[in-house]
Motif scaffolding. Structure first.
Motif, PDB file in Angstrom:
ATOM      1  N   ARG A 187       0.865  -1.252   0.104  1.00 17.95           N
ATOM      2  CA  ARG A 187      -0.051   0.048  -0.245  1.00 17.95           C
ATOM      3  C   ARG A 187       0.804   1.453   0.003  1.00 17.95           C
ATOM      4  O   ARG A 187       0.357   2.308  -0.474  1.00 17.95           O
ATOM      5  CB  ARG A 187      -0.763   0.153   1.275  1.00 17.95           C
ATOM      6  N   ASP A 188       2.043   1.302   0.569  1.00 17.20           N
ATOM      7  CA  ASP A 188       2.687   2.615   0.902  1.00 17.20           C
ATOM      8  C   ASP A 188       4.071   2.281   0.321  1.00 17.20           C
ATOM      9  O   ASP A 188       4.720   3.657   0.328  1.00 17.20           O
ATOM     10  CB  ASP A 188       3.033   2.480   2.317  1.00 17.20           C
ATOM     11  N   ASP A 189       4.590   1.361  -0.405  1.00 19.43           N
ATOM     12  CA  ASP A 189       6.014   1.315  -0.832  1.00 19.43           C
ATOM     13  C   ASP A 189       6.019   0.242  -2.119  1.00 19.43           C
ATOM     14  O   ASP A 189       5.293  -0.390  -2.202  1.00 19.43           O
ATOM     15  CB  ASP A 189       6.866   0.921   0.359  1.00 19.43           C
ATOM     16  N   HIS A 228      -2.378 -15.271  -3.429  1.00 20.80           N
ATOM     17  CA  HIS A 228      -3.727 -14.474  -3.718  1.00 20.80           C
ATOM     18  C   HIS A 228      -3.445 -13.101  -3.366  1.00 20.80           C
ATOM     19  O   HIS A 228      -4.681 -12.371  -2.919  1.00 20.80           O
ATOM     20  CB  HIS A 228      -4.823 -14.956  -3.583  1.00 20.80           C
ATOM     21  N   GLY A 229      -2.464 -12.328  -3.322  1.00 15.52           N
ATOM     22  CA  GLY A 229      -2.183 -10.957  -3.204  1.00 15.52           C
ATOM     23  C   GLY A 229      -2.100 -10.529  -1.596  1.00 15.52           C
ATOM     24  O   GLY A 229      -2.186  -9.558  -1.495  1.00 15.52           O
ATOM     25  N   ARG A 230      -2.146 -11.699  -0.757  1.00 15.33           N
ATOM     26  CA  ARG A 230      -1.830 -11.328   0.540  1.00 15.33           C
ATOM     27  C   ARG A 230      -0.823 -12.116   1.173  1.00 15.33           C
ATOM     28  O   ARG A 230      -0.477 -13.321   0.826  1.00 15.33           O
ATOM     29  CB  ARG A 230      -3.035 -11.691   1.349  1.00 15.33           C
ATOM     30  N   VAL A 231      -0.045 -11.328   2.254  1.00  7.61           N
ATOM     31  CA  VAL A 231       1.165 -12.050   3.106  1.00  7.61           C
ATOM     32  C   VAL A 231       0.327 -13.336   3.887  1.00  7.61           C
ATOM     33  O   VAL A 231      -0.392 -12.876   4.551  1.00  7.61           O
ATOM     34  CB  VAL A 231       1.879 -11.306   3.592  1.00  7.61           C
ATOM     35  N   VAL A 232       1.146 -14.308   3.719  1.00  2.49           N
ATOM     36  CA  VAL A 232       0.340 -15.589   4.758  1.00  2.49           C
ATOM     37  C   VAL A 232       1.404 -16.152   5.388  1.00  2.49           C
ATOM     38  O   VAL A 232       1.073 -16.692   6.436  1.00  2.49           O
ATOM     39  CB  VAL A 232      -0.408 -16.571   3.731  1.00  2.49           C
ATOM     40  N   ALA A 233       2.637 -15.918   5.239  1.00  2.00           N
ATOM     41  CA  ALA A 233       3.654 -16.660   6.061  1.00  2.00           C
ATOM     42  C   ALA A 233       4.903 -15.939   5.784  1.00  2.00           C
ATOM     43  O   ALA A 233       4.994 -15.088   4.724  1.00  2.00           O
ATOM     44  CB  ALA A 233       4.042 -17.943   5.835  1.00  2.00           C
ATOM     45  N   GLY A 281      -1.712 -10.790   6.230  1.00  5.49           N
ATOM     46  CA  GLY A 281      -2.677 -10.304   5.606  1.00  5.49           C
ATOM     47  C   GLY A 281      -2.381  -9.013   4.860  1.00  5.49           C
ATOM     48  O   GLY A 281      -3.157  -8.549   4.453  1.00  5.49           O
ATOM     49  N   ASP A 282      -0.991  -8.374   4.971  1.00  2.00           N
ATOM     50  CA  ASP A 282      -0.861  -7.148   4.240  1.00  2.00           C
ATOM     51  C   ASP A 282      -0.944  -7.547   2.865  1.00  2.00           C
ATOM     52  O   ASP A 282      -0.616  -8.758   2.253  1.00  2.00           O
ATOM     53  CB  ASP A 282       0.638  -6.734   4.388  1.00  2.00           C
ATOM     54  N   PRO A 283      -1.714  -6.623   1.742  1.00  2.37           N
ATOM     55  CA  PRO A 283      -1.938  -6.751   0.686  1.00  2.37           C
ATOM     56  C   PRO A 283      -0.405  -6.316  -0.012  1.00  2.37           C
ATOM     57  O   PRO A 283       0.376  -5.570   0.115  1.00  2.37           O
ATOM     58  CB  PRO A 283      -2.543  -5.676   0.149  1.00  2.37           C
TER      59      PRO A 283
END
Length: 416
Positions: free
Chosen positions: A188-190, A245-250, A283-285
């Motif tokens: 989102r920011d970088d 799918h576009g999200r941090v999971v691990a 959870g971060d995109p």
């Protein structure tokens, strides 16, 4: 294999496709007695493997002794013929040329790029088997190039790099070019530039992406060495993030192994790249984008394999090694990209002195090619072809490795 190539005289002939095929046929006639078991007897004068695909073998007088060449000539004008990458199904894997050809239904082929064959300088680190340079198969990008200092193989000639490729575009013309990775990792920011794609070595301080194409082999090797020294120690500052799918999971402090699942990208960072990845939380995109960008051609590649050029516009590249002779594999381009010539030297003891790179360039020019490209050699040099009606290809040269060496990829010739 019964149909023979017509011959026009006992000398090398340069020029267009008709003259090139004639030259190859003449060279076969001049070869003399073939090695026992090296090829079908009819191959001595040129043999049609399939419509648009011809096999020939011949001797080459060289500085350190006679070399013996095996050649497949491919007419890319023939709508029934295509050329594509042979690969074992994962970037981090190896297979023999004959096994890859049979699995893909190829009528012929040769070995391809240099690859990460050993890790003796990094005890406990698994060699990946991955190729050095970029790779594209059936229009799909498999990987990008490692830094120049991380390559396996002989020293690069001046002005060449690990990004150099030989390929065939969607216009069915063969060409040489250079493919650079263009990509980014965005939150989102970088954002940071993407430093690698399915590579066994990442640039110092970068973030690299590993997709399902990488396979299950460990990703630790990607953080070893530096941009200029392959044998330098592995980085002690690493981090790995899994994005699904576009999200941090691990996340993990060290690179892992296991094939990324569909819809998953594993991001591996070293030094500054690791520090950037540590800012991410579950959870971060995250979005990852990548493509290979050609230096010269605007025509997309349908197939591309790494190596390095030795001949451009009919002239050998300056600075080619003229002293070190070895068994070699090379590919040449003639007729404005409409003819592809694949050459592998024989590794039998009588011919094992081989050719220097300068002699390879001269040989490819004598065969009528305008541009030529060095592929992996030594124990990797393999040329295969399938007789009409045969269930499997046969190895037509004598590889120096017995049994046949498993390699990272190859150039496959296909005929409908």
């Amino acid at each position: 294999m019964q149909k023979r190539v017509d011959t026009l005289g006992r000398r090398h002939i340069r020029g267009g496709r008709t003259r090139l095929l004639a030259a190859l046929g003449v060279a076969g006639l001049l070869a003399g007695t073939a090695l026992t078991g090296a090829a079908p007897a009819s191959a001595a004068s040129g043999t049609e493997v399939a419509p648009g695909v011809t096999y020939t073998e011949f001797d080459i007088p060289a500085a350190k002794g006679t070399a013996h060449a095996h050649v497949l000539t491919v007419d890319l004008r023939d709508p029934h013929v295509r050329v594509d990458l042979l690969h074992p199904g994962a970037v981090g894997a190896r297979a023999t040329v004959s096994a890859m050809a049979d699995a893909g239904g190829a009528v012929g082929g040769v070995n391809g790029d240099f690859f990460n064959i050993t890790e003796s300088q990094h005890p406990g680190v698994e060699a990946t088997g991955a190729a050095v340079g970029p790779a594209i198969a059936s229009g799909h990008t498999l990987k990008a190039a490692v830094p120049d200092g991380q390559r396996f193989g002989p020293a690069l000639p001046p002005g060449t790099s690990t990004r150099d490729v030989l390929g065939v575009g969607v216009d069915r013309r063969a060409r040489l070019d250079s493919l650079a990775l263009d990509g980014s990792v965005r939150t989102r920011d970088d954002s940071v530039p993407l430093g690698g794609l399915n590579q066994y070595a990442l640039p110092v301080g970068s973030v690299g992406a590993f997709t399902p194409d990488w396979g299950s082999v460990s990703r630790v090797r990607a953080t070893c060495g530096t941009d200029t020294q392959r044998a330098a120690p592995c980085s002690t500052d690493t981090y790995e993030v899994t994005v699904r799918h576009g999200r941090v999971v691990a996340a993990a402090d060290t690179p892992g192994s296991g094939a990324p699942a569909d819809g998953t990208t594993v991001l591996v960072g070293r030094e500054a790249g690791a520090q950037w990845l540590r800012k991410l939380s579950p959870g971060d995109p995250v979005s990852v984008h990548h493509r290979l960008v050609a230096a010269d051609s605007r025509v997309p590649f349908r197939f591309a394999v790494g190596g390095y050029p030795v001949l451009r516009d009919g002239a050998p590249l300056p600075g080619l090694d003229a002293k070190t002779s070895a068994v070699r594999t090379a590919a040449g381009i003639a007729d404005g990209g409409r003819t592809l010539v694949l050459l592998a030297l024989d590794g039998a003891p009588a011919y094992r002195t081989g050719l220097s790179m300068a002699e390879v360039a001269t040989t490819m020019a004598d065969l009528g090619t305008d541009d030529a490209f060095s592929l992996d050699g030594g124990g990797s040099s393999t040329l295969v072809a399938r007789e009409p009606g045969a269930a499997k290809v046969a190895v037509l040269n004598h590889p120096t490795d017995t049994p046949e060496r498993a390699v990272a990829n190859g150039i496959g010739v296909f005929s409908r």
